[in-house]
Design an enzyme around this catalytic site. Structure first.
Site, PDB file in Angstrom:
ATOM      1  N   GLU A   1      11.503 -10.799 -21.005  1.00 33.32           N
ATOM      2  CA  GLU A   1      10.716  -9.368 -20.766  1.00 33.32           C
ATOM      3  C   GLU A   1       9.765  -8.731 -21.712  1.00 33.32           C
ATOM      4  OE1 GLU A   1      10.480  -5.778 -18.682  1.00 33.32           O
ATOM      5  OE2 GLU A   1      11.004  -7.672 -18.178  1.00 33.32           O
TER       6      GLU A   1
ATOM      7  N   ARG B   1       1.319   1.995  -5.891  1.00 31.96           N
ATOM      8  CA  ARG B   1       1.717   0.629  -4.879  1.00 31.96           C
ATOM      9  C   ARG B   1       0.268  -0.067  -4.467  1.00 31.96           C
ATOM     10  NH1 ARG B   1       6.281   2.172  -2.312  1.00 31.96           N
ATOM     11  NH2 ARG B   1       5.760   1.024  -0.320  1.00 31.96           N
TER      12      ARG B   1
ATOM     13  N   LYS C   1       6.091  -7.672 -20.166  1.00 32.06           N
ATOM     14  CA  LYS C   1       5.379  -6.351 -20.625  1.00 32.06           C
ATOM     15  C   LYS C   1       4.055  -6.640 -21.035  1.00 32.06           C
ATOM     16  CE  LYS C   1       7.609  -3.968 -18.330  1.00 32.06           C
ATOM     17  NZ  LYS C   1       8.282  -5.194 -17.369  1.00 32.06           N
TER      18      LYS C   1
ATOM     19  N   HIS D   1      10.721 -28.262 -29.201  1.00 30.96           N
ATOM     20  CA  HIS D   1      10.644 -29.228 -28.249  1.00 30.96           C
ATOM     21  C   HIS D   1       9.082 -29.054 -27.335  1.00 30.96           C
ATOM     22  CE1 HIS D   1      14.777 -30.386 -29.022  1.00 30.96           C
ATOM     23  NE2 HIS D   1      14.861 -28.911 -28.953  1.00 30.96           N
TER      24      HIS D   1
ATOM     25  N   TRP E   1      -3.524  -2.006  -1.474  1.00 25.86           N
ATOM     26  CA  TRP E   1      -3.479  -3.111  -2.261  1.00 25.86           C
ATOM     27  C   TRP E   1      -3.784  -4.234  -1.262  1.00 25.86           C
ATOM     28  CZ3 TRP E   1       0.208  -7.410  -2.820  1.00 25.86           C
ATOM     29  CH2 TRP E   1       0.213  -8.162  -3.981  1.00 25.86           C
TER      30      TRP E   1
ATOM     31  N   CYS F   1       0.835  -1.199   0.165  1.00 24.46           N
ATOM     32  CA  CYS F   1       0.003  -0.278   0.029  1.00 24.46           C
ATOM     33  C   CYS F   1       0.761   1.238  -0.336  1.00 24.46           C
ATOM     34  CB  CYS F   1      -0.767   0.034   1.310  1.00 24.46           C
ATOM     35  SG  CYS F   1      -1.802  -1.714   1.578  1.00 24.46           S
TER      36      CYS F   1
ATOM     37  N   ASN G   1       0.647  -0.188   6.173  1.00 18.98           N
ATOM     38  CA  ASN G   1       1.572  -1.131   4.979  1.00 18.98           C
ATOM     39  C   ASN G   1       2.150  -2.068   5.484  1.00 18.98           C
ATOM     40  OD1 ASN G   1       2.299  -2.028   2.472  1.00 18.98           O
ATOM     41  ND2 ASN G   1       4.061  -0.581   2.601  1.00 18.98           N
ATOM     42  N   GLY G   2       1.747  -3.472   4.956  1.00 20.37           N
ATOM     43  CA  GLY G   2       2.466  -4.691   5.453  1.00 20.37           C
ATOM     44  C   GLY G   2       1.428  -5.935   5.766  1.00 20.37           C
TER      45      GLY G   2
ATOM     46  N   GLU H   1       1.574  -8.183 -18.415  1.00 23.29           N
ATOM     47  CA  GLU H   1       1.190  -7.144 -17.226  1.00 23.29           C
ATOM     48  C   GLU H   1       0.295  -6.084 -17.548  1.00 23.29           C
ATOM     49  OE1 GLU H   1       5.452  -6.284 -14.499  1.00 23.29           O
ATOM     50  OE2 GLU H   1       5.642  -5.755 -16.885  1.00 23.29           O
TER      51      GLU H   1
ATOM     52  N   LYS I   1       3.562  -1.824  -7.574  1.00 22.59           N
ATOM     53  CA  LYS I   1       5.099  -1.442  -8.019  1.00 22.59           C
ATOM     54  C   LYS I   1       5.958  -2.422  -7.509  1.00 22.59           C
ATOM     55  CE  LYS I   1       8.063   0.608 -10.591  1.00 22.59           C
ATOM     56  NZ  LYS I   1       8.003  -0.021 -11.731  1.00 22.59           N
TER      57      LYS I   1
HETATM   58  C1  BG6 Z   1       6.759  -6.064  -9.359  1.00 21.20           C
HETATM   59  C2  BG6 Z   1       6.586  -4.944 -10.219  1.00 21.20           C
HETATM   60  O1  BG6 Z   1       5.883  -5.782  -8.306  1.00 21.20           O
HETATM   61  O2  BG6 Z   1       8.101  -6.204  -8.669  1.00 21.20           O
HETATM   62  C3  BG6 Z   1       7.447  -5.444 -11.185  1.00 21.20           C
HETATM   63  O3  BG6 Z   1       5.345  -4.773 -10.591  1.00 21.20           O
HETATM   64  C4  BG6 Z   1       8.891  -5.513 -10.825  1.00 21.20           C
HETATM   65  O4  BG6 Z   1       7.791  -4.203 -12.272  1.00 21.20           O
HETATM   66  C5  BG6 Z   1       9.066  -6.515  -9.793  1.00 21.20           C
HETATM   67  O5  BG6 Z   1       9.873  -5.874 -11.857  1.00 21.20           O
HETATM   68  C6  BG6 Z   1      10.350  -6.532  -9.081  1.00 21.20           C
HETATM   69  O6  BG6 Z   1      10.457  -5.026  -8.310  1.00 21.20           O
HETATM   70  P1  BG6 Z   1      12.013  -4.577  -7.848  1.00 21.20           P
HETATM   71  O7  BG6 Z   1      11.580  -3.299  -7.222  1.00 21.20           O
HETATM   72  O8  BG6 Z   1      12.433  -5.505  -6.885  1.00 21.20           O
HETATM   73  O9  BG6 Z   1      12.781  -4.434  -9.225  1.00 21.20           O
END
Ligand code: BG6
Length: 617
Positions: free
Chosen positions: A490, A28, A494, A513, A76, A2, A102-103, A497, A612
């Site tokens: 990657e 967040r 993307k 395979h 969150w 959060c 937060n936690g 996500e 994030k």
């Molecule tokens: C996820 C993010 O929660 O954490 C990703 O949505 C990120 O974008 C991943 O790559 C790892 O985060 P960090 O801050 O450890 O690089």
């Protein structure tokens, strides 16, 4: 995970400033939000399910009284589904104390049962409401002040937390505390602030104080009193944050993600160009790097660990280290390392990559390595974050704040830092000559102008054409070989996500395979086919896809007719040295995902269910 923002000031009304800060933290968590202020022995609370915009509407319909202190939160959900009653802030059942958190309070169920037996009532499903009632319980039972009650309550808590507590019983006072979840304190002449990270307060101050794990603090309008984990008063230097408020804003872009994709050429310059000598071919890291030449010469292996997008740069880091420094390496998801058998840490360097420096799995892995006697080099984008503070050595990527939940410029910054690190270790170990170092660094400096073409209209037209097609499929495969395999991973991440289209990244050689069974007219393949030792093999793989009527979206260098001949959609990139191609090839894949998500009307900066950085395991 959060977002928290709080303030105690001498100003008439601080609520709008606190909400401005909260909005920068929406990445967040964005399933519900709330704010609370004290006024004449009462707590005034407003909460709404949904984005902060829903809370703002609530505040229009049902205004808060003016207040010089406030606590606010964007959520969150972990415990209790997103709803108005599970939104933060939470009050105790006597409505005397209010708290944002937060936690995760792991032992909340047993604490809740004990408090219920003591007559406390609960109106939400959250672990957080248990904590505020536990604080109220201790305050009443022991006739102590709020800070002491918070300290007593936290002694009973297991788990991760960053909290801010406020009560009209103690006006002009905020109590803050943290274990494992991030919390910074902002200092200024007319008030003190607390937030989950610095961008939330850059419009109010750029002077910050870090709370170490287990510490708490009492904030009053004119002073901050810090307490160590044993509750004893302590002191700490504040520091000045290099980021500007503008960097934390969209700057006229429709999305932070697009702004951050287009900032990548600057990230290259900011992260690399003042860290090497063109003449000697040497890389010079800041003193925070902390590993001596002898340390690097004595290395026998390098272990890379990270999560999410950072895990993909870790894979490339391992390849670069083998290529430029001849050091063998391994790469693990940090979450997998925690339960792996203990191996000898001697002559092993562990590199942990994390944009935020707060990802719980990566931090746990760091502490686990250190507890086994190992040493950690942190590659991180956030000054003052937990990784930046606790790692044995540090390389900061200078990307500026990354707000888009799907990481882009931080990945680019990590690849830049890893390229420099590989040269530095290669030079220290005598694997690279001064000339080789010079050439590699010259290539890096020469890369910057070549990146601009990736943002030109004609290149964007190619990306948009491929995106229009890709938006119509439900599943696809990204293929790459060698240095491009992590880029295939990657690219797939993307797309998943932000567009919610299923995508897998695969080493192209592995396609025959298994995944080749999926190839069909409605199942496209995105192939990365830029020059290098695997180029011919990639051409064959594209032919295999086309032979089974699969559509091909190919990343290839401008004018490469061989690749174009195999592609239904062609994403042109500049021709650069093979080792730098991953930094180039990822950009059209970021742009492709962005355009597909745009076409599908997705919430690009705040995709569903994501956050994030995940500060809980
Ligand atoms: C996820 C993010 O929660 O954490 C990703 O949505 C990120 O974008 C991943 O790559 C790892 O985060 P960090 O801050 O450890 O690089």
């Amino acid at each position: 995970m959060c977002g928290i923002v709080a303030a105690v000031t001498t100003r008439d009304d601080i609520v709008s400033e606190v909400l401005t800060g909260l909005k920068t933290l929406e990445y967040r968590g964005y399933d519900s939000a709330g704010v609370a202020v004290p006024d004449q022995n009462q707590i005034h609370l407003r909460r709404r399910m949904g984005k902060i915009s829903a809370l703002e509407q609530e505040l229009k319909d049902n205004a808060l009284p003016k207040a010089s202190s406030a606590v606010a939160h964007t959520r969150w959900a972990t415990h209790g589904a997103p709803s108005d009653r599970n939104a933060h802030p939470h009050m105790d059942d006597a409505k005397e104390i209010v708290l944002v958190h937060n936690g995760i309070i792991e032992n909340y169920a047993e604490l809740r049962a004990r408090l219920q037996a003591d007559g406390h009532e609960f109106s939400s499903d959250t672990d957080t409401e248990v904590l505020v009632n536990l604080i109220a319980f201790h305050r009443r039972k022991n006739s102590i002040d709020l800070h002491q009650a918070v300290q007593l309550a936290l002694k009973e808590v297991h788990g991760a937390y960053a909290i801010v507590v406020l009560s009209p019983l103690e006006p002009d006072t905020l109590i803050v505390a943290r274990v494992d979840s991030p919390l910074v304190v902002g200092l200024s002449e007319n008030g003190q602030f607390a937030a989950s990270d610095m961008p939330a307060l850059l419009h109010l101050t750029r002077e910050f104080l870090i709370l170490e794990n287990g510490e708490s603090a009492v904030l009053r309008p004119d002073v901050v009193t810090l307490f160590d984990a044993d509750g004893n008063p302590t002191q700490r230097e504040s520091f000045f944050c290099e980021w500007t408020p503008e960097q934390a804003e969209k700057g006229g872009y429709p999305h932070f993600m697009l702004k951050e994709i287009e900032e990548q050429p600057d990230v290259l310059a900011r992260t690399a160009f003042d860290r090497f000598h063109d003449e000697t071919g040497d890389v010079i890291f800041e003193p925070a790097f902390a590993f001596s030449e002898d340390d690097l010469i004595g290395l026998e292996r390098i272990r890379f660990m990270a999560m999410g997008t950072s895990f993909h740069s870790a894979l490339l880091g391992q390849q670069m280290m083998a290529e430029l420094a001849a050091v063998p390496g391994t790469t693990l998801n940090a979450s997998e390392f925690l339960y792996s058998p203990k191996l000898d840490e001697a002559n092993t360097l562990t590199v942990i990559l994390s944009q935020s420096g707060e990802t719980a799995d990566s931090l746990r892995a760091m502490r686990e390595v250190q507890s086994r006697g190992g040493r950690i080099l942190g590659i991180c984008n956030v000054q003052g974050s937990t990784l930046a503070r606790e790692a044995d050595g540090l390389v900061l990527t200078h990307c500026g704040p990354e707000v888009g939940v799907a990481s882009t410029k931080a990945f680019f910054g990590q690849l830049t830092a890893l390229y420099l690190l590989a040269i530095h270790i290669g030079r220290a170990r005598g694997h690279l000559s001064s000339k080789q170092g010079r050439d590699l660094l010259h290539d890096l400096r020469a890369l910057r102008p070549k990146l601009d073409g990736l943002f030109h209209a004609e290149t964007q037209a190619c990306v948009k054409a491929a995106a229009d097609y890709l938006a119509g499929v439900s599943s696809c495969l990204f293929l790459g070989r060698g240095f491009q395999f992590p880029i295939a991973l990657e690219g797939a991440l993307k797309l998943k996500e932000i567009s919610y289209i299923h995508a897998e990244g695969y080493p192209a050689g592995e396609m025959k395979h298994g995944p080749i069974a999926l190839i069909a007219e409605d199942f496209p393949v995105i192939a990365i086919a830029t020059p290098g030792r695997t180029y011919q093999k990639m051409l064959s793989n594209m032919e295999e896809v086309r032979a089974r009527k699969g559509k091909v979206i190919a990343v290839g260098v401008h004018g490469d007719t061989q690749v174009q001949a195999q592609a239904d959609f062609f994403l042109p990139v500049p021709d650069v040295p093979e080792l730098l191609a991953p930094m180039v090839n990822v950009i059209p894949l970021q742009q492709l995902s962005y355009q597909v998500a745009l076409k599908l009307g997705r919430d690009i900066d705040q995709p569903r269910n994501l956050a994030k950085s995940v500060t809980v395991e």
